[in-house]
Design a protein around this motif. Structure first.
Motif, PDB file in Angstrom:
ATOM      1  N   GLU A  20      -8.414   3.660  -0.886  1.00  3.52           N
ATOM      2  CA  GLU A  20      -8.310   2.788  -2.053  1.00  3.52           C
ATOM      3  C   GLU A  20      -6.867   2.294  -2.239  1.00  3.52           C
ATOM      4  O   GLU A  20      -6.616   1.195  -2.664  1.00  3.52           O
ATOM      5  N   ARG A  21      -5.917   3.142  -1.916  1.00  3.11           N
ATOM      6  CA  ARG A  21      -4.509   2.803  -2.136  1.00  3.11           C
ATOM      7  C   ARG A  21      -3.807   2.323  -0.876  1.00  3.11           C
ATOM      8  O   ARG A  21      -2.640   1.983  -0.901  1.00  3.11           O
TER       9      ARG A  21
ATOM     10  N   GLY B 116       0.806  -1.226   0.000  1.00  2.00           N
ATOM     11  CA  GLY B 116       0.000   0.000   0.000  1.00  2.00           C
ATOM     12  C   GLY B 116       0.827   1.259   0.000  1.00  2.00           C
ATOM     13  O   GLY B 116       2.043   1.227   0.157  1.00  2.00           O
TER      14      GLY B 116
ATOM     15  N   PRO C  38       0.449   5.974   0.143  1.00  2.25           N
ATOM     16  CA  PRO C  38      -0.410   7.112   0.476  1.00  2.25           C
ATOM     17  C   PRO C  38      -1.415   7.370  -0.640  1.00  2.25           C
ATOM     18  O   PRO C  38      -1.209   6.941  -1.765  1.00  2.25           O
TER      19      PRO C  38
END
Lengths: 709, 220
Positions: free
Chosen positions: A283-284, A277, A279
């Motif tokens: 969703e990210r 993952g 920033p």
């Protein structure tokens, strides 16, 4: 024997435990006792049953558990339970005569702490530790035995996993399309092992192992739905490293929760995210990124980690650094589930474990043969490291009583027996001229993953014959086609030939065999060449009106999103994909590597590619390495898809492992040094210090002599 | 510019994107003859949302989830080609659009992710600003300088209409995007991309006044 299946019984732990003890110790009879299961959706919200006994001797008995001594309105609760169970069971045809169930639903209020029980008239029953056994023994199963089997099946139906809601309307009865339809219809429900794996809840670490296609992802998704329904306040995270799994998880969890409780899950409490993952919003986000942010330690992205820790160690390095920087990691979740753990570094699993609130509920699922990155998953004692006291933080209990911490799903519902045996034989190098490539550390794993020892024994130096049984590899997966159609190897002169053959075969599948484009997956196992290799085939297919998709981060693995397209994929994105027809191109890349570790890694890639197929697989390749693979497969075929080999001794096993490790170090440094020397040479050429033509001549000569060998 | 040459160029461009493996999903543009003999190329259901005044993330998600595009590029960038011709086969208007993914890293941010299928390649702290690029040709709505017949719009700015010398063909638009935003792939497959496409005559519609402001001269 009463087998106890320990679900989540957080609200009534003491009474659950004592019920399990009382019934398993005192009852002379068989059956299953479910704790914290099932949950039945009702108009007034989900009804959670405390415990349910299903027994061929005593029939169906539901329990209303009381932790303290206040029984409250027990008769009203018993009425609710009985009527909801009736609602749940009535849809099943095999359980009723006309409109009435063929058996009684008994309900007992069980209050182990209460010494004096109030009077209750049937159909109401109240019991404590002293008389619960007698009360249950008072019930009996009156209907015939077949009905009991149906009842068990109905109770165990956590959900229907029928994947294909899409239409498939084959016109020819023996086309591949028609065959695939029949196979898909046979895999409608979870089996008993799978549903037990869903329900059994551990206050600690739970390990789920299983072959590709044994349902690990579905079990995890169902576990989330079940535990979220049971414990709505828990913060739950599901993590994995194939981005394409995300949508699949979201859809499964959503559907399962609706089935269980009648309402949608509370997505505020459930995070489905990538292992790493970055920033940029939810969703990210990913587990490692969240860990860094919350614990205020520096976050590394892929590029930075690569520079710092070197290729192949990016994520392990990043996680280990974050772990040592965070002195007292914040408890981010109450429960974490990790899929594809074999592809994640152990440092990441530790990081997850450290991010949990006590008692550290972690479920991790993996298939050791599917490691694409070449690292094996160590046993949990090693995996999670030692605590301050020097003892392992995690140990899986093998003792009696209590939920199972170590679950193996032995039944494979995706790959037929010949297919799976091919994948294993090539993956381990069972019939390889130059010997085994790798082997399970634990001998018992062979039987755990569903093989039986047909001849010989699993001990060092002894010949052994391993075969899969109809129990673990259901017949319906292979009976639809002849073995020669299930699996084929084809060797080609060159890339163009391979593409031409592939085109023809896909055309026939779609136009004659009634497969839909989305039933077809083409896998190129070498990640470095995928981009180059799949281009021509996709372009030529497009020209004859067959559309295709190249699996990647921007596409979803969910079958629902790829209507009308043949999927082309590299090996990393192949994970989580499955299809009726699988074409593997350039399989020669998987035959061997530049050392034993690389060979094992390449073989694993082939294993993963083969096991994507629900029915047929075509293995295509070029050159002499392809001959090696074909030869190994032929030997397997002559051995009737049984693994017949000399089982390695402990010494040999150690050697397989040791060689792998040592060679990695040596080869790596040697290659690095060679590269540096080559660079120096090239620079010298550039500066004019070396005569280029002379060098080329010498190289040419070298090529000739090495060619003669 | 004729319906036939436009269709040929779109198909040819898709071919090249397939060869270079930077198109992950693609659809043949539909050709439809409407009442009166006008011809529309590239109509796809669901594309109208691209013009609505809502958050870009939502626009993108809608287009993506409904397959409302002709080409999805490897990093999620979407290409859309829409042309319409009058009954006499002269060009009536076009809308050409590039919608980058607001979520996925661009090829430039994470090259190894797309070229080597790198497992964690999408984890990158570097964030480029993403903005849609549109080339519209609408001679019927023309207002000298204020609304040039052919214009380029960046980032969905409502009044961003940079004058363009004339209508643009599919290859010209596609290669503009590939050359500028997918440079690595362009370089790697230069032969493939530099081959001459089916010819489309270059016409100019820009006015004398529009030439005086900063404008774009389109290529072939």
């Amino acid at each position: 024997m009463i087998e106890v299946i320990w679900g989540s019984a957080k609200e009534k732990p003491i009474s659950s435990r004592s019920l399990a003890e009382d019934l398993s110790a005192n009852l002379a009879g068989d059956g299953y006792l479910y704790l914290g299961y099932p949950i039945i959706g009702s108009p007034t919200g989900p009804l959670k049953l405390d415990a349910l006994l299903v027994s061929p001797n005593f029939g169906l008995v539901a329990f209303d558990l009381v932790e303290g001594t206040d029984l409250g309105e027990f008769s009203a609760r018993q009425d609710d339970i009985a009527s909801m169970l009736e609602v749940r069971l009535k849809p099943y045809a095999g359980l009723k005569t006309r409109r009435a169930l063929k058996f009684d639903i008994n309900v007992v209020t069980y209050a182990p702490a209460k010494a004096h029980l109030p009077d209750a008239e049937p159909p109401y029953f109240v019991a404590n530790r002293a008389n619960v056994g007698a009360k249950v023994q008072g019930f009996n199963w009156a209907a015939e035995a077949g009905v009991f089997q149906n009842l068990v099946a109905a109770i165990q139906v956590v959900t229907s996993i029928r994947a294909g809601k899409q239409k498939r309307e084959p016109k020819k009865a023996d086309s591949r399309g028609a065959k695939l339809k029949r196979v898909e219809e046979s895999i409608a429900n979870l089996d008993q092992h799978q549903s037990q794996a869903v329900i059994e809840t551990v206050e600690g670490v739970q390990r789920i192992r299983g072959l590709a296609g044994s349902g690990k992802t579905i079990v995890l998704a169902l576990k989330v739905a079940y535990l979220h329904s049971q414990n709505p306040s828990w913060r739950i995270a599901v993590t994995f490293n194939t981005r394409s799994l995300k949508e699949q998880f979201r859809r499964l969890i959503n559907n399962f929760t609706i089935e269980q409780t009648g309402t949608e899950p509370d997505w505020e409490c459930i995070d489905i995210m990538n292992a790493w993952g970055g920033p940029g919003g939810r969703e990210r986000d990913g587990v490692y990124h969240r860990f860094c942010r919350v614990n205020e330690v520096p976050f590394l992205d892929f590029g930075a980690a690569k520079r710092k820790f070197g290729e192949g160690k990016e994520f392990a390095g990043a996680c280990s650094e974050a772990l040592s920087a965070a002195c007292h990691p914040v408890a981010l979740y109450d429960l974490m589930l990790i899929d594809e753990a074999q592809d994640l570094p152990i440092e990441f699993l530790r990081l997850c474990y450290q991010s949990l609130s006590p008692p550290g509920r972690l479920v991790y699922a993996y298939d050791e043969l599917q490691s694409l990155t070449g690292s094996a998953v160590p046993p949990p004692e090693e995996l999670f490291g030692n605590g301050a006291d020097g003892l392992p933080l995690v140990r899986l209990n093998q003792e009696e009583g209590g939920p199972r911490q170590d679950i193996i799903l032995e039944k494979c519902y995706r790959n037929s027996r010949p297919l799976l045996a091919t994948a294993h034989a090539l993956g381990f190098g069972i019939y390889r001229e130059r010997g085994l490539v790798q082997i399970f550390d634990q001998d018992t794993l062979w039987t755990d993953v569903g093989y039986v020892v047909e001849e010989g024994e699993l001990s060092g130096g002894q010949p052994v014959t391993l075969a899969r049984t109809p129990e673990t590899s259901p017949r319906f997966l292979e009976d639809h086609s002849s073995p020669d159609d299930l699996i084929q190897f084809h060797k080609f002169e060159g890339s163009a030939d391979q593409t031409a053959w592939l085109l023809k075969a896909i055309q026939a599948d779609i136009h004659e065999q009634e497969l839909r484009p989305e039933d077809i997956v083409v896998i190129n196992p070498n990640p470095l060449t995928t981009q180059r290799e799949v281009g021509p085939a996709r372009q030529q297919l497009f020209a004859i009106d067959i559309n295709s998709e190249l699996a990647g981060v921007s596409t979803s693995a969910d079958i629902f999103s790829k209507a009308g397209c043949v999927t082309f994929t590299g090996i990393f994105r192949a994970k989580g994909n499955e299809a009726g027809m699988v074409y593997i191109m350039n399989a020669q890349d998987c035959a061997s590597g530049w050392d034993k570790t690389a060979t094992a890694l390449n073989r694993n890639r082939l294993f993963t590619a083969i096991t994507r197929s629900k029915a047929w697989v075509r293995i295509l390749g070029i050159g002499p390495n392809m001959d090696l693979l074909i030869q190994e497969w032929r030997t397997l075929k002559q051995n009737e898809y049984k693994l017949r080999f000399n089982y390695p001794t402990d010494e040999e096993k150690k050697l397989l492992r040791v060689i792998n490790k040592e060679m990695r170090g040596k080869g790596w440094t040697r290659r690095k040094a060679m590269r540096a020397q080559r660079d120096q040479l090239l620079q010298a050429v550039e500066r004019g210090e070396v005569d280029v033509d002379q060098l080329i001549l010498e190289l040419e000569n070298l090529k000739l002599t090495s060619g003669k060998k | 510019m004729s319906p036939d040459s436009v269709r040929k160029q779109i198909m040819d461009l898709i071919d090249r994107l397939l060869i270079a493996s930077i198109s992950v999903k693609q659809f043949t543009p539909a050709i439809r003859t409407v009442e009166g003999g006008a011809i529309q190329i590239g109509g796809r259901p669901g594309t109208a949302i691209a013009m609505r005044d809502i958050a870009y993330e939502d626009i993108y998600r809608e287009l993506d989830s409904h397959d409302a595009y002709h080409v999805k590029l490897v990093d999620g960038g979407l290409l859309l080609f829409q042309y319409s011709f009058r009954p006499d086969r002269s060009l009536a208007q076009h809308r050409l659009a590039y919608f980058p993914s607001p979520v996925l890293p661009t090829v430039e941010e994470a090259p190894t992710l797309y070229e080597k299928d790198e497992l964690y390649g999408d984890i990158t702290a570097r964030r480029l600003v993403r903005f849609p690029v549109r080339f519209d040709y609408a001679p019927d709505e023309t207002v000298d300088v204020l609304h040039p017949a052919s214009h380029m719009t960046l980032g969905q700015y409502e009044s961003c209409r940079i004058p363009v010398a004339g209508p643009i063909g599919p290859s010209s638009f596609g290669m503009f995007i590939i050359r500028n935003f997918y440079f690595r792939a362009y370089k790697k497959y230069k032969n493939n991309f530099d081959r001459r496409p089916v010819q489309i005559d270059r016409t100019e519609t820009i006015s004398a006044n529009e030439r005086r402001v900063t404008h774009i001269v389109h290529g072939l």
